[in-house]
Motif scaffolding. Structure first.
Motif, mmCIF file in Angstrom:
data_model
loop_
_atom_site.group_PDB
_atom_site.id
_atom_site.type_symbol
_atom_site.label_atom_id
_atom_site.label_comp_id
_atom_site.label_asym_id
_atom_site.label_seq_id
_atom_site.Cartn_x
_atom_site.Cartn_y
_atom_site.Cartn_z
ATOM 1 N N TRP A 10 2.708 23.890 -32.704
ATOM 2 C CA TRP A 10 2.707 24.805 -33.847
ATOM 3 C C TRP A 10 1.568 24.486 -34.807
ATOM 4 O O TRP A 10 1.040 25.375 -35.474
ATOM 5 N N PHE A 128 2.051 26.858 -24.817
ATOM 6 C CA PHE A 128 3.350 27.444 -25.146
ATOM 7 C C PHE A 128 4.089 27.863 -23.887
ATOM 8 O O PHE A 128 3.489 28.383 -22.941
ATOM 9 N N LYS A 131 8.650 31.800 -23.070
ATOM 10 C CA LYS A 131 9.523 32.448 -24.046
ATOM 11 C C LYS A 131 8.944 32.441 -25.459
ATOM 12 O O LYS A 131 9.490 33.097 -26.353
ATOM 13 N N GLU A 132 7.862 31.696 -25.692
ATOM 14 C CA GLU A 132 7.235 31.654 -27.016
ATOM 15 C C GLU A 132 5.848 32.288 -27.042
ATOM 16 O O GLU A 132 5.226 32.378 -28.100
ATOM 17 N N THR A 135 5.426 35.522 -29.340
ATOM 18 C CA THR A 135 5.434 35.164 -30.758
ATOM 19 C C THR A 135 4.141 34.463 -31.144
ATOM 20 O O THR A 135 3.522 34.787 -32.172
ATOM 21 N N ALA A 136 3.716 33.499 -30.314
ATOM 22 C CA ALA A 136 2.481 32.765 -30.598
ATOM 23 C C ALA A 136 1.275 33.702 -30.602
ATOM 24 O O ALA A 136 0.392 33.597 -31.466
ATOM 25 N N TRP A 308 7.212 38.840 -32.157
ATOM 26 C CA TRP A 308 8.590 38.353 -32.190
ATOM 27 C C TRP A 308 9.520 39.298 -31.430
ATOM 28 O O TRP A 308 10.372 38.857 -30.645
ATOM 29 N N ASP A 311 9.245 38.951 -27.588
ATOM 30 C CA ASP A 311 9.903 37.769 -27.034
ATOM 31 C C ASP A 311 11.415 37.831 -27.162
ATOM 32 O O ASP A 311 12.145 37.527 -26.210
ATOM 33 N N ASN A 312 11.904 38.204 -28.339
ATOM 34 C CA ASN A 312 13.310 38.004 -28.666
ATOM 35 C C ASN A 312 14.192 39.237 -28.513
ATOM 36 O O ASN A 312 15.397 39.095 -28.287
#
Length: 440
Positions: A10, A128, A131-132, A135-136, A308, A311-312
């Protein structure tokens, strides 16, 4: 660090965000300086568009070669070299004494910056887990829009105190310093970094552990948008594991074609919007700065939110937001034909335009991550980004040619048609997922 659980990825993302903000400020500052350049160097709209486009021509020409260079030498070395040269060429633009010099130096900025984008995205892909990554990528690309957001007020202040040349001197310094910071703090792979714990390195690398399988099964039960999987043509496909497979894949070239139109629209807003506000809306310099920043404030929000959601909410599906962005941008570009004269109303309209434009913007970068492995991704994104930057090169020049013959209504109508074509092209590519949903 082996005994501790770190979250250094991060910090790497935060550094990427800052660096890409600076890199995109280097390319955006020409848009605000353009009206003043045209006063000093007599040029037509087409010539002004050419100065803007030459950056993207150099940038596009080096995308695929940069993919191979990053694959061979690593993101760390290529990023540092690219960022240093970008800063040097940016400062030299302030020394230009002819239109030819301006064109040559702007192309130099584009050539130098080409490996920066590939190295940045390759770093995200390496640092990453799947799953991230959405977002990244959204956070990273928000930096690309924060640059154009801070450029108008900063350039307005520099011009009011000094002049247009000092813009480029000022923007040269941060990139040079940050390139050195990057070289010493970010390794090519998490496992090679002295700041990353063994637990974090394993978390990033091992995406098929028992815990991950259970989590994916849980996500499958929760994600019930089977009808959306039908629309986006979701299916399980084998990853592209060689450069030859990448070059034969329509999915990669289809994403590149769609990105062509999206980057073209962004480059027009970045480069021509201040001129439109000064010449058509007759705004003073500070109002021009305020309104010029509005779409990029929107894109910062849209990139954060879109990554976001991808991904989510959409369980790593990338195409839905790509298609939503293309359709909504078509509508917003057409609405600008009747843009309000009030600066605050126009700023709000442009802010909403930026949000909608950015929702699926990062998905074009993340999409090849799902179609390739980590070794071939730099080449795949090199192809996608080549398509995008060819759009960035052609659109400003095309706008200049339109303005020499027609008016801004024709410009906005052309951008709306381009976005509609993007929607049609993106609809043809496959959505690569491990578990496409079907109605029970």
């Amino acid at each position: 660090m082996s005994g501790k659980t770190s979250k250094y990825r991060w910090f790497v993302l935060a550094l990427l965000f800052i660096l890409y903000t600076v890199a995109n400020a280097d390319r955006a500052n020409i848009g605000f300086a353009l009206p003043y350049l045209r006063k000093e160097f007599a040029m037509s709209n087409t010539e002004a568009g050419a100065i803007i486009s030459l950056f993207f021509i150099g940038y596009a020409a080096l995308q695929i070669p940069s993919g191979f260079l990053v694959k061979k030498f690593g993101a760390r070395k290529m990023f540092t070299l690219g960022m240093l040269l970008t800063s040097v060429f940016t400062g030299m633009v302030g020394m230009a004494n002819s239109v030819f010099a301006l064109k040559a130096l702007r192309m130099g900025v584009g050539v130098a910056e080409a490996p920066v984008a590939i190295a940045c995205t390759a770093t995200i892909n390496s640092w990453f887990p799947a799953k991230e990554k959405g977002t990244a990528s959204g956070i990273f690309l928000a930096g690309s829009k924060l640059g154009p957001l801070i450029v108008p007020p900063l350039c307005a202040w520099i011009i009011s105190v000094w002049g247009w040349r000092e813009i480029f001197y000022f923007f040269m310094i941060p990139g040079m310093l940050l390139a050195i910071v990057w070289f010493f703090l970010v390794a090519d792979k998490p496992a090679e970094s002295r700041f990353v714990s063994a637990a974090e390195a394993q978390y990033i690398a091992n995406e098929t552990t028992d815990a991950t399988v259970k989590q994916n099964q849980g996500n499958k039960r929760e994600y019930k948008l089977w009808w959306l999987d039908k629309i986006v043509r979701a299916k399980k496909v084998e990853p592209l594991v060689s450069s030859a497979q990448v070059f034969r894949s329509w999915d990669i070239f289809g994403a590149a074609c769609g990105y062509f139109f999206m980057v073209g629209i962004v480059s027009v807003l970045m480069s021509w919007l201040p001129t439109y506000l000064v010449t058509v809306k007759q705004f003073a310099i500070m109002k021009t700065a305020f309104v010029s920043a509005a779409p990029f404030a929107g894109t910062v929000v849209g990139n954060f939110f879109g990554g976001w959601v991808s991904d989510n909410v959409l369980n790593k599906r990338r195409k839905p937001l790509m298609m939503i962005t293309a359709l909504s941008t078509t509508i917003m570009m057409y609405s600008l034909i009747n843009a309000p004269a009030d600066p605050y109303a126009l700023a709000f309209l442009l802010f909403i335009t930026g949000v909608l434009l950015a929702l699926g913007y990062s998905a074009f970068m993340v999409y090849p991550m799902g179609r390739t492995n980590k070794e071939t991704y730099p080449v795949a994104f090199g192809i996608v980004n080549t398509g995008g930057q060819l759009g960035g090169a052609g659109a400003p020049l095309f706008v200049g040619m339109i303005l020499d013959k027609f008016n801004w209504d024709a410009v906005f109508l052309s951008l709306a048609i381009g976005s509609l074509i993007c929607l049609a092209v993106v609809a043809t590519i496959v959505e690569p997922v491990e578990d496409p949903l079907e109605r029970a």
